[in-house]
Design a protein around this motif. Structure first.
Motif, PDB file in Angstrom:
ATOM      1  N   PHE A   1       2.234   4.017 -33.876  1.00 36.36           N
ATOM      2  CA  PHE A   1       0.916   4.444 -33.405  1.00 36.36           C
ATOM      3  C   PHE A   1       1.015   5.521 -32.338  1.00 36.36           C
ATOM      4  O   PHE A   1       0.423   6.583 -32.471  1.00 36.36           O
ATOM      5  N   SER A   2       1.780   5.258 -31.274  1.00 42.03           N
ATOM      6  CA  SER A   2       1.686   6.167 -30.137  1.00 42.03           C
ATOM      7  C   SER A   2       2.654   7.330 -30.245  1.00 42.03           C
ATOM      8  O   SER A   2       2.392   8.391 -29.709  1.00 42.03           O
ATOM      9  N   GLU A   3       3.765   7.159 -30.941  1.00 41.30           N
ATOM     10  CA  GLU A   3       4.741   8.237 -30.954  1.00 41.30           C
ATOM     11  C   GLU A   3       4.703   9.044 -32.249  1.00 41.30           C
ATOM     12  O   GLU A   3       4.716  10.260 -32.237  1.00 41.30           O
ATOM     13  N   LEU A   4       4.650   8.340 -33.376  1.00 37.97           N
ATOM     14  CA  LEU A   4       4.749   9.044 -34.654  1.00 37.97           C
ATOM     15  C   LEU A   4       3.382   9.392 -35.242  1.00 37.97           C
ATOM     16  O   LEU A   4       3.309  10.134 -36.211  1.00 37.97           O
ATOM     17  N   LEU A   5       2.316   8.852 -34.659  1.00 40.31           N
ATOM     18  CA  LEU A   5       0.951   9.105 -35.147  1.00 40.31           C
ATOM     19  C   LEU A   5       0.781   8.695 -36.595  1.00 40.31           C
ATOM     20  O   LEU A   5      -0.096   9.167 -37.294  1.00 40.31           O
TER      21      LEU A   5
ATOM     22  N   PHE B   1       0.996   3.683 -41.697  1.00 42.51           N
ATOM     23  CA  PHE B   1       2.158   2.809 -41.794  1.00 42.51           C
ATOM     24  C   PHE B   1       2.151   1.757 -40.680  1.00 42.51           C
ATOM     25  O   PHE B   1       2.470   0.593 -40.914  1.00 42.51           O
TER      26      PHE B   1
ATOM     27  N   ARG C   1      -7.099   1.361 -42.995  1.00 42.19           N
ATOM     28  CA  ARG C   1      -6.142   2.401 -42.630  1.00 42.19           C
ATOM     29  C   ARG C   1      -4.821   2.240 -43.374  1.00 42.19           C
ATOM     30  O   ARG C   1      -4.167   3.219 -43.713  1.00 42.19           O
TER      31      ARG C   1
ATOM     32  N   MET D   1       7.384  -3.582 -31.328  1.00 36.37           N
ATOM     33  CA  MET D   1       7.943  -2.316 -30.850  1.00 36.37           C
ATOM     34  C   MET D   1       7.773  -1.238 -31.923  1.00 36.37           C
ATOM     35  O   MET D   1       7.419  -0.096 -31.633  1.00 36.37           O
ATOM     36  N   LEU D   2       8.030  -1.610 -33.178  1.00 36.60           N
ATOM     37  CA  LEU D   2       7.909  -0.628 -34.261  1.00 36.60           C
ATOM     38  C   LEU D   2       6.458  -0.206 -34.454  1.00 36.60           C
ATOM     39  O   LEU D   2       6.174   0.964 -34.678  1.00 36.60           O
TER      40      LEU D   2
ATOM     41  N   THR E   1       5.566   2.240 -31.775  1.00 32.41           N
ATOM     42  CA  THR E   1       6.120   3.583 -32.038  1.00 32.41           C
ATOM     43  C   THR E   1       5.308   4.307 -33.102  1.00 32.41           C
ATOM     44  O   THR E   1       5.016   5.491 -32.974  1.00 32.41           O
TER      45      THR E   1
ATOM     46  N   TRP F   1      -0.500   6.229 -38.332  1.00 36.04           N
ATOM     47  CA  TRP F   1      -1.356   5.044 -38.176  1.00 36.04           C
ATOM     48  C   TRP F   1      -1.428   4.234 -39.459  1.00 36.04           C
ATOM     49  O   TRP F   1      -1.593   3.020 -39.423  1.00 36.04           O
TER      50      TRP F   1
ATOM     51  N   ILE G   1      15.144  -5.565 -31.633  1.00 34.15           N
ATOM     52  CA  ILE G   1      14.000  -4.738 -32.003  1.00 34.15           C
ATOM     53  C   ILE G   1      12.950  -5.688 -32.556  1.00 34.15           C
ATOM     54  O   ILE G   1      13.248  -6.474 -33.449  1.00 34.15           O
TER      55      ILE G   1
ATOM     56  N   TYR H   1      12.780  -3.333 -42.037  1.00 37.69           N
ATOM     57  CA  TYR H   1      11.487  -3.821 -41.549  1.00 37.69           C
ATOM     58  C   TYR H   1      11.382  -5.340 -41.660  1.00 37.69           C
ATOM     59  O   TYR H   1      10.900  -6.001 -40.739  1.00 37.69           O
TER      60      TYR H   1
END
Lengths: 356, 284
Positions: B243-247, B251, B38, B237-238, B241, B249, B233, B59
């Protein structure tokens, strides 16, 4: 070497049999569950919101149609994407925040809604879309502690949130760029009507000013009423329902400033490949009934999306409804479309800004 | 009969391992391979995700933060867990049961509940600060104990302590305590007997616990999110985000692979250093 255990063919067969039976049982259990009576699976936020939804929507729906509603918490766009990609969609109706509708559309995650089954009258045209029907409305508003700011001295705008001399005390901030860029721009003097597209550089410059005054960078909505009620923070953005409920249940010293608030809409969507698609449409239609939405408004302070529901409310209750404040022009609509486009970039910039 | 036995001897034991082996492949190896593909294919081969991880300075900064937080939490968990495991090992069965219950109780409590409870204890208007400021008057103003680095570490140590104690206790239980008694019988004082006999024997357990707890600590995202502040942070946590928020996958997977690689490299260095230290100790 001689003491090493020997395994005969018999034991091997026994093991094979064991795993075989295990697999078979699981398969049978799975297929009988699927062939049970008519059902529809609803995924929502859980908590008190969903308890009220069960009481007001799901219970009566089961009685009226004989279709059993299985309601589960923890709805999440990432999970929906995973289910759709794996072609194993466990949810039939999903509660979705505004951004999810266009973002899911882009990823091909939604079924088209069937407006032959769903009666859409009463819902404003922009809330009845191809892939989602607006179901409830929330106000993202400025909330404050009334002990810190008694009547006559209350903050009345996002500029007051920034004004730490006239309104001293620790602030809470939602740890996400959305809403925060909007309030920064409004505090900087941008008229609510002219917010979008957002002037991001200007917003971050304004946010720099308030950064040292932020005591809590909160992540979850239930955090705010507790923090505000105890006086740990004196001001924060939050949703109106949280304040309404904490005032009602705990008599917490918290109040809402509707001015410059942003109205958000929660939608009902059907994930692509949902197993009980027909029942999903029936449930969405049921949840759109104005008299039920009015009941939810009275019980939980959750605003209706069907404006006919407003007629069923007393004038006092109506004042607490985001849709009503929006009609009056006190609030603006939150820009879901802009955020659906810019979310990833903004998240990255937000984290970078926080770390600096 | 002979044939059957031979078949059993040759393949039997291996075949028994098969279900477990298949399970591990399906549960661990496959997802990691999927994760890697992926991060590289989207759907064409691209290194854009990895480039972004290394080009945007935040990052790597977040990665460093995560390692620092986890290292400190691991060190504190070991410092608190070692004596606790030792006491547990030497305690009478009754006391052992009592201590075990106390250690395991938080283990069964939901992490969100724990975080909210800690916030109530540690916040400015929380129990600790109220005692220090209002009751005892030792401090003029509350100490910031939560919504910052301190709070994050407190929350994490609370979570990591039970597994630390369990791992250390299981190792200590296997140590023959008669060796310590023999050392004392030969004239060593209790402290010296502990230092020269018990501690070295328990070091493999400490090593294992350090690895496991550190890796657990790297995966934290709820505790730093709720009990941390502006700078806490973590890489987990990143990833969450992405995966679940920005979709995003691709990155998110790239971030996860970088985390995995850096962790493995870190562990290799750690064991290499331990190995060297071990050789030196035996030489001395």
């Amino acid at each position: 070497m001689k003491t090493r255990e020997r395994v005969g063919l018999r034991q091997l067969l026994a093991f094979a049999l064991f795993y075989g039976v295990l697999g078979l049982t699981a398969w049978i259990a799975g297929s009988t569950a699927a062939s049970a009576a008519e059902t529809v699976v609803f995924a929502g936020w859980g908590g008190s919101i969903q308890e009220n939804q069960r009481k007001i929507f799901f219970g009566p729906f089961e009685k009226a149609t004989g279709i059993k509603v299985i309601d589960v918490p923890g709805v999440d766009l990432g999970k929906i994407k995973a289910m759709v990609e794996a072609k194993n969609v466990e949810w039939d109706v999903t509660q979705a925040i505004g951004m999810w509708v266009p973002r899911g559309e882009k990823e091909g995650l939604w079924e088209e809604l069937d407006y032959k089954v769903i009666q859409r009258d009463g819902v404003p045209a922009d809330l009845a879309q191809k892939y989602g029907l607006g179901n409830s409305t929330y106000g993202q508003i400025l909330a404050y502690n009334t002990k810190a700011f008694p009547p006559g001295k209350e903050p009345q705008s996002w500029a007051d949130f920034w004004n730490t001399e006239k309104f001293p005390g620790p602030r809470g901030m939602f740890d996400q760029p959305r809403y925060m860029l909007e309030i920064a721009l409004m505090a900087d003097g941008v008229a609510p009507a002219n917010l979008y597209p957002l002037d991001v550089d200007r917003a971050f410059r304004k946010l720099d000013q308030i950064k040292p005054k932020i005591h809590v960078w909160w992540k979850q909505w239930p955090q705010v009423p507790t923090l505000l009620g105890s006086g740990e923070i004196v001001m924060s953005l939050t949703s109106n329902t949280r304040i309404t409920s904490v005032k009602k249940t705990e008599n917490a010293p918290a109040e809402i400033c509707w001015k410059q608030g942003m109205m958000t809409v929660d939608w009902l969507t059907v994930p692509k490949g949902a197993k009980n698609k027909t029942n999903a449409m029936k449930l969405i239609d049921f949840m759109n009934r104005p008299e039920l939405q009015a009941e939810l408004a009275k019980a939980a302070g959750i605003g209706p999306a069907n404006v006919k529901a407003l007629d069923a409310l007393s004038p006092a209750d109506r004042e607490n409804m985001p849709a009503f404040q929006f009609q009056k022009g006190i609030m603006i609509r939150f820009g879901d479309a802009w955020w659906a486009e810019n979310l990833a970039k903004m998240e990255e910039r937000w984290n970078a800004w926080k770390l600096r | 009969m002979v044939r059957r036995q031979r078949l059993g001897r040759r393949y039997g034991a291996q075949l028994l391992v098969l279900p477990g082996f298949v399970f591990l492949i399906v549960i661990f190896a496959l997802p990691i391979l999927l994760l890697m593909s992926r991060s590289l294919f989207g759907p064409e081969l691209t290194v854009a995700h990895y480039r972004r991880v290394f080009e945007v300075p935040e990052y790597l900064l977040v990665l460093r933060n995560s390692f620092q937080i986890s290292a400190l939490a691991t060190a504190l968990s070991l410092a608190a867990g070692y004596p606790l495991a030792y006491v547990l090992n030497r305690a009478s069965p009754t006391w052992r049961a009592v201590i075990f219950t106390l250690v395991l109780l938080p283990f069964w409590t939901n992490i969100l509940v724990r975080c909210y409870a800690w916030i109530l204890v540690l916040q400015n208007r929380g129990v600790v600060n109220q005692i220090l400021v209002d009751w005892l008057g030792i401090l003029a103003r509350p100490v910031p104990l939560v919504f910052n680095f301190t709070g994050t570490v407190i929350g994490m140590v609370h979570y990591l302590l039970p597994p630390t104690v369990l791992i250390l206790w299981s190792v200590m239980r296997a140590i023959d305590f008669r060796l310590v008694e023999a050392a004392q019988g030969l004239g060593a004082n209790p402290w010296r007997a502990f230092w020269r006999v018990f501690l070295p024997l328990s070091l493999p357990g400490v090593r294992g616990a350090t690895t496991l707890i550190f890796i657990l600590g790297l995966g934290f995202f709820v505790t730093p999110a709720l009990m941390g502040g502006r700078r806490e942070i973590t890489i987990a946590m990143l990833i969450d985000t992405q995966f679940s928020e920005l979709l995003n996958w691709g990155f998110g997977s790239a971030l996860a692979v970088v985390l995995l690689t850096v962790t493995l490299l870190g562990l290799i260095v750690y064991y290499w250093l331990l190995g060297r230290a071990g050789t030196k100790m035996t030489v001395v």
